[in-house]
Design a protein around this motif. Sequence first.
Motif, PDB file in Angstrom:
ATOM      1  N   GLY A  58       0.812  -1.218   0.000  1.00 21.21           N
ATOM      2  CA  GLY A  58       0.000   0.000   0.000  1.00 21.21           C
ATOM      3  C   GLY A  58       0.841   1.261   0.000  1.00 21.21           C
ATOM      4  N   GLY A  59       2.008   1.183  -0.621  1.00 21.78           N
ATOM      5  CA  GLY A  59       2.883   2.360  -0.656  1.00 21.78           C
ATOM      6  C   GLY A  59       3.448   2.674   0.721  1.00 21.78           C
ATOM      7  N   MET A  60       3.865   1.647   1.434  1.00 20.06           N
ATOM      8  CA  MET A  60       4.424   1.684   2.791  1.00 20.06           C
ATOM      9  C   MET A  60       3.303   1.798   3.812  1.00 20.06           C
ATOM     10  SD  MET A  60       7.838   3.948   2.555  1.00 20.06           S
ATOM     11  CE  MET A  60       8.640   4.080   0.976  1.00 20.06           C
ATOM     12  N   GLY A  61       2.744   0.668   4.171  1.00 20.01           N
ATOM     13  CA  GLY A  61       1.718   0.622   5.215  1.00 20.01           C
ATOM     14  C   GLY A  61       0.507   1.481   4.934  1.00 20.01           C
ATOM     15  N   ARG A  62       0.084   1.507   3.665  1.00 20.25           N
ATOM     16  CA  ARG A  62      -1.074   2.282   3.204  1.00 20.25           C
ATOM     17  C   ARG A  62      -0.855   3.791   3.282  1.00 20.25           C
ATOM     18  NH1 ARG A  62      -6.384   1.880   4.434  1.00 20.25           N
ATOM     19  NH2 ARG A  62      -6.941   1.570   2.274  1.00 20.25           N
ATOM     20  N   LEU A  63       0.394   4.232   3.299  1.00 20.34           N
ATOM     21  CA  LEU A  63       0.683   5.671   3.240  1.00 20.34           C
ATOM     22  C   LEU A  63       0.602   6.191   1.806  1.00 20.34           C
ATOM     23  CD1 LEU A  63       3.687   5.894   5.716  1.00 20.34           C
ATOM     24  CD2 LEU A  63       1.384   6.813   6.049  1.00 20.34           C
ATOM     25  N   ARG A  64       0.536   5.266   0.848  1.00 19.43           N
ATOM     26  CA  ARG A  64       0.404   5.606  -0.574  1.00 19.43           C
ATOM     27  C   ARG A  64       1.623   6.352  -1.115  1.00 19.43           C
ATOM     28  NH1 ARG A  64      -2.815   1.756  -0.617  1.00 19.43           N
ATOM     29  NH2 ARG A  64      -4.958   2.099   0.008  1.00 19.43           N
ATOM     30  N   GLU A  65       2.795   5.982  -0.620  1.00 22.76           N
ATOM     31  CA  GLU A  65       4.045   6.564  -1.124  1.00 22.76           C
ATOM     32  C   GLU A  65       4.526   5.717  -2.301  1.00 22.76           C
ATOM     33  OE1 GLU A  65       5.119   9.476  -0.181  1.00 22.76           O
ATOM     34  OE2 GLU A  65       3.752   9.753   1.508  1.00 22.76           O
ATOM     35  N   VAL A  66       5.770   5.259  -2.323  1.00 15.84           N
ATOM     36  CA  VAL A  66       6.262   4.455  -3.445  1.00 15.84           C
ATOM     37  C   VAL A  66       5.437   3.175  -3.535  1.00 15.84           C
ATOM     38  CG1 VAL A  66       8.227   3.136  -4.357  1.00 15.84           C
ATOM     39  CG2 VAL A  66       8.594   5.398  -3.346  1.00 15.84           C
ATOM     40  N   GLY A 104      -6.615   5.396   6.208  1.00  9.54           N
ATOM     41  CA  GLY A 104      -6.355   4.704   7.470  1.00  9.54           C
ATOM     42  C   GLY A 104      -5.462   3.504   7.284  1.00  9.54           C
ATOM     43  N   ASP A 105      -5.323   2.746   8.367  1.00  6.57           N
ATOM     44  CA  ASP A 105      -4.398   1.625   8.349  1.00  6.57           C
ATOM     45  C   ASP A 105      -5.064   0.265   8.145  1.00  6.57           C
ATOM     46  OD1 ASP A 105      -5.641   1.408  10.794  1.00  6.57           O
ATOM     47  OD2 ASP A 105      -3.825   1.668  11.973  1.00  6.57           O
ATOM     48  N   THR A 106      -6.369   0.254   7.967  1.00  4.90           N
ATOM     49  CA  THR A 106      -7.077  -1.009   7.773  1.00  4.90           C
ATOM     50  C   THR A 106      -7.150  -1.347   6.292  1.00  4.90           C
ATOM     51  OG1 THR A 106      -8.430  -0.561   9.721  1.00  4.90           O
ATOM     52  CG2 THR A 106      -9.232  -2.254   8.206  1.00  4.90           C
ATOM     53  N   PRO A 107      -6.534  -2.467   5.909  1.00  2.00           N
ATOM     54  CA  PRO A 107      -6.599  -2.863   4.498  1.00  2.00           C
ATOM     55  C   PRO A 107      -8.042  -3.129   4.065  1.00  2.00           C
ATOM     56  CG  PRO A 107      -4.961  -4.161   5.681  1.00  2.00           C
ATOM     57  CD  PRO A 107      -5.748  -3.390   6.705  1.00  2.00           C
ATOM     58  N   GLU A 108      -8.305  -2.837   2.803  1.00  2.00           N
ATOM     59  CA  GLU A 108      -9.643  -3.109   2.274  1.00  2.00           C
ATOM     60  C   GLU A 108      -9.795  -4.607   2.037  1.00  2.00           C
ATOM     61  OE1 GLU A 108     -11.033  -0.417  -0.817  1.00  2.00           O
ATOM     62  OE2 GLU A 108      -9.414   0.943  -0.264  1.00  2.00           O
ATOM     63  N   LYS A 109     -11.040  -5.065   2.133  1.00  2.00           N
ATOM     64  CA  LYS A 109     -11.316  -6.477   1.893  1.00  2.00           C
ATOM     65  C   LYS A 109     -11.052  -6.809   0.424  1.00  2.00           C
ATOM     66  CE  LYS A 109     -14.351  -7.708   5.513  1.00  2.00           C
ATOM     67  NZ  LYS A 109     -15.007  -7.056   6.442  1.00  2.00           N
ATOM     68  N   ARG A 110     -10.498  -7.979   0.199  1.00  2.00           N
ATOM     69  CA  ARG A 110     -10.221  -8.449  -1.153  1.00  2.00           C
ATOM     70  C   ARG A 110     -11.489  -9.069  -1.731  1.00  2.00           C
ATOM     71  NH1 ARG A 110      -4.659  -9.292  -2.429  1.00  2.00           N
ATOM     72  NH2 ARG A 110      -3.480  -7.760  -1.262  1.00  2.00           N
ATOM     73  N   THR A 111     -12.204  -8.271  -2.481  1.00  2.00           N
ATOM     74  CA  THR A 111     -13.439  -8.709  -3.129  1.00  2.00           C
ATOM     75  C   THR A 111     -13.256  -8.605  -4.632  1.00  2.00           C
ATOM     76  OG1 THR A 111     -14.329  -6.466  -3.185  1.00  2.00           O
ATOM     77  CG2 THR A 111     -14.796  -7.772  -1.190  1.00  2.00           C
ATOM     78  N   PRO A 112     -14.168  -9.150  -5.409  1.00  2.00           N
ATOM     79  CA  PRO A 112     -14.076  -8.965  -6.866  1.00  2.00           C
ATOM     80  C   PRO A 112     -14.060  -7.483  -7.252  1.00  2.00           C
ATOM     81  CG  PRO A 112     -15.598 -10.738  -6.380  1.00  2.00           C
ATOM     82  CD  PRO A 112     -15.227 -10.109  -5.052  1.00  2.00           C
ATOM     83  N   GLU A 113     -14.795  -6.659  -6.520  1.00  2.00           N
ATOM     84  CA  GLU A 113     -14.819  -5.219  -6.802  1.00  2.00           C
ATOM     85  C   GLU A 113     -13.458  -4.578  -6.517  1.00  2.00           C
ATOM     86  OE1 GLU A 113     -17.200  -6.713  -4.672  1.00  2.00           O
ATOM     87  OE2 GLU A 113     -18.565  -6.946  -6.381  1.00  2.00           O
ATOM     88  N   PHE A 114     -12.808  -5.024  -5.438  1.00  2.00           N
ATOM     89  CA  PHE A 114     -11.468  -4.538  -5.095  1.00  2.00           C
ATOM     90  C   PHE A 114     -10.530  -4.758  -6.279  1.00  2.00           C
ATOM     91  CE2 PHE A 114      -7.162  -5.547  -3.765  1.00  2.00           C
ATOM     92  CZ  PHE A 114      -6.834  -4.558  -2.857  1.00  2.00           C
TER      93      PHE A 114
END
Length: 156
Positions: free
Chosen positions: A52-60, A121-131
Amino acid sequence: MGKGQFNMDHAEEAQRLFLEGYNCAQAVFCAFCDETGLDIDTAARMVSSFGGGMGRLREVCGTVSGALLALGILRGYADPTDPELKKAHYHLVQEYARRFREKNGTIVCRELLKNVPVTPGDTPEKRTPEFYARRPCLRLAGEAAAILDEMLAEYR
């Protein structure tokens, strides 16, 4: 397959691992366990912070981080007193980033996901078909691994 003989199926393996639930960085890095000699549990732990780009920070982008970590193990340097080794390795890192940008416009997660609604936030999104349908991450995992394979073949 031993060290030095490159498996061009790393892209498929990275995508398979991502679909299995590994984060983007883990999927790419762990796809190269056959080359790095690491077991998948150790490899997944080593790179787990970069999803997630370093713990969902959306960096690299995590796929880039995972590929560069593998590049470091496979083509990195260890002698801190040799500036030429450092320079040669940084050249590879910059060439990797250039190739990834050429395909995707950026190496930054938030820019790659600019048209994708993401929950902060720090909670990963659920892996669904939409994801999987909304995100380029599966494609990026395959591309990141393929670029690394190309470079490893070129810079033997």
